[in-house]
Write a protein that holds these residues in place. Sequence first.
Motif, PDB file in Angstrom:
ATOM      1  N   GLY A   1       0.873  -7.326   0.883  1.00  0.00           N
ATOM      2  CA  GLY A   1       2.165  -6.354   0.893  1.00  0.00           C
ATOM      3  C   GLY A   1       3.422  -7.213   1.337  1.00  0.00           C
ATOM      4  O   GLY A   1       4.311  -6.427   1.314  1.00  0.00           O
ATOM      5  N   ARG A   2       3.426  -8.480   1.643  1.00  0.00           N
ATOM      6  CA  ARG A   2       4.700  -9.003   2.019  1.00  0.00           C
ATOM      7  C   ARG A   2       5.174 -10.147   0.988  1.00  0.00           C
ATOM      8  O   ARG A   2       3.998 -10.272   0.155  1.00  0.00           O
ATOM      9  CB  ARG A   2       4.489  -9.607   3.286  1.00  0.00           C
TER      10      ARG A   2
ATOM     11  N   THR B   1       0.574  -6.161  -4.025  1.00  0.00           N
ATOM     12  CA  THR B   1       0.159  -7.032  -3.055  1.00  0.00           C
ATOM     13  C   THR B   1      -0.764  -7.814  -3.719  1.00  0.00           C
ATOM     14  O   THR B   1      -1.343  -7.746  -4.743  1.00  0.00           O
ATOM     15  CB  THR B   1      -0.590  -5.965  -2.184  1.00  0.00           C
TER      16      THR B   1
ATOM     17  N   ARG C   1       8.574  -7.622   4.404  1.00  0.00           N
ATOM     18  CA  ARG C   1       8.065  -6.221   3.578  1.00  0.00           C
ATOM     19  C   ARG C   1       9.108  -6.086   2.597  1.00  0.00           C
ATOM     20  O   ARG C   1      10.525  -6.262   2.664  1.00  0.00           O
ATOM     21  CB  ARG C   1       7.998  -5.304   4.318  1.00  0.00           C
TER      22      ARG C   1
END
Length: 355
Positions: free
Chosen positions: A236-237, A355, A326
């Motif tokens: 997710g980053r 992601t 993020r």
Amino acid sequence: MDPNAFARDLVRWFRRRGRDLPWRRHRDPYRVWISEIMLQQTRIETAIPYYQRFLRRFPNMRSFARAPLDRVLKIWEGLGYYARARNLHRAVSTLVHEHGGRFPETADDWESLPGVGAYSAAAIASIVNGEPVVAIDGNVRRVAARLRNAARVSDAEVEVLFSASMGPHEPGLFNQAVMELGQRVCFPRRPACAACPVRRHCAAFSAGTTERVPARKAGRPVPHYEIAVGVCRKAGRILVSRRREDAMLGGLWEFPGGKIRPGESPERALAREFAEEVGLRIAVGPKIVTVPHRYSHFSVNLHAYECRHAAGRPRALDCAEVRWVRPAELKKLAFPAANRRILQTLKGDRGWPKT
Ligand code: SF4
């Protein structure tokens, strides 16, 4: 040319027709300084909203000196030539912390500050300190060449020509009047001589050579580079790196990557660049977008690819800093224009954030 009659005609026109620009409404050194730096290499219309936003955020030297560089670059984002913001921040911090917040008083003193060249120093000192120095840039040289009907004029000749006219007039007003004439009337191509307040003093106008002087320099070929960058994701980053402060676009954030070497595929270039720049092994996925972009001295095609983290912990090997962030945090960081176009493509992507 009669220097006094020339100056009278020019200054009278400027007083009546000069534009009401935000930085002309006062002689506050801080504001004049900010405006002169923003106007380097930048059109007035582009600089105005940045200038206004900048002063709302940093209304005086102390508030500016206190701000972290990241916040300054975020305000400057999109204005380009980011060394201007870094130098300004360094210079203001020096004045606040080492000179008790006192401003320079002469053009020479202004020029000793980082990012203040001879033109800006003369412009600021003439407006703020009333110093009778001629501010010389490309616009002013062009006007001088036409007034004298000369293919070329040296800066020393420009200085002699306009110093003789500046005489009794406010130096700042006179400099701004010459500049305004160059920007709004005495255009590089097809000067608007019919509307020119000083045409009776202009030797090129009398000779009918306004389109031929000054002589134009032959353009140099502009180098072009193909660049590969990766939008690398993990849990997710997204990975972003910050450019070294001494580099072009120094201090700004970007997606890691670099120049594609001759014979190298973009995918191989990306794998190599990630290893060299941030110490990661990656898997390169599909292309996201190609962004063409022109800088002042070269042009690039920026090929952006989806990437996934394969192995390793990011380290700032060839950059100032590297971070997993993020997607929502990206908008707080300052990115160069071409990287912002990649960000816009990502936001328009229905899969964002992946992601
Ligand atoms: S007359 Fe034409 S060429 Fe001469 S200064 Fe005016 S605009 Fe420029």
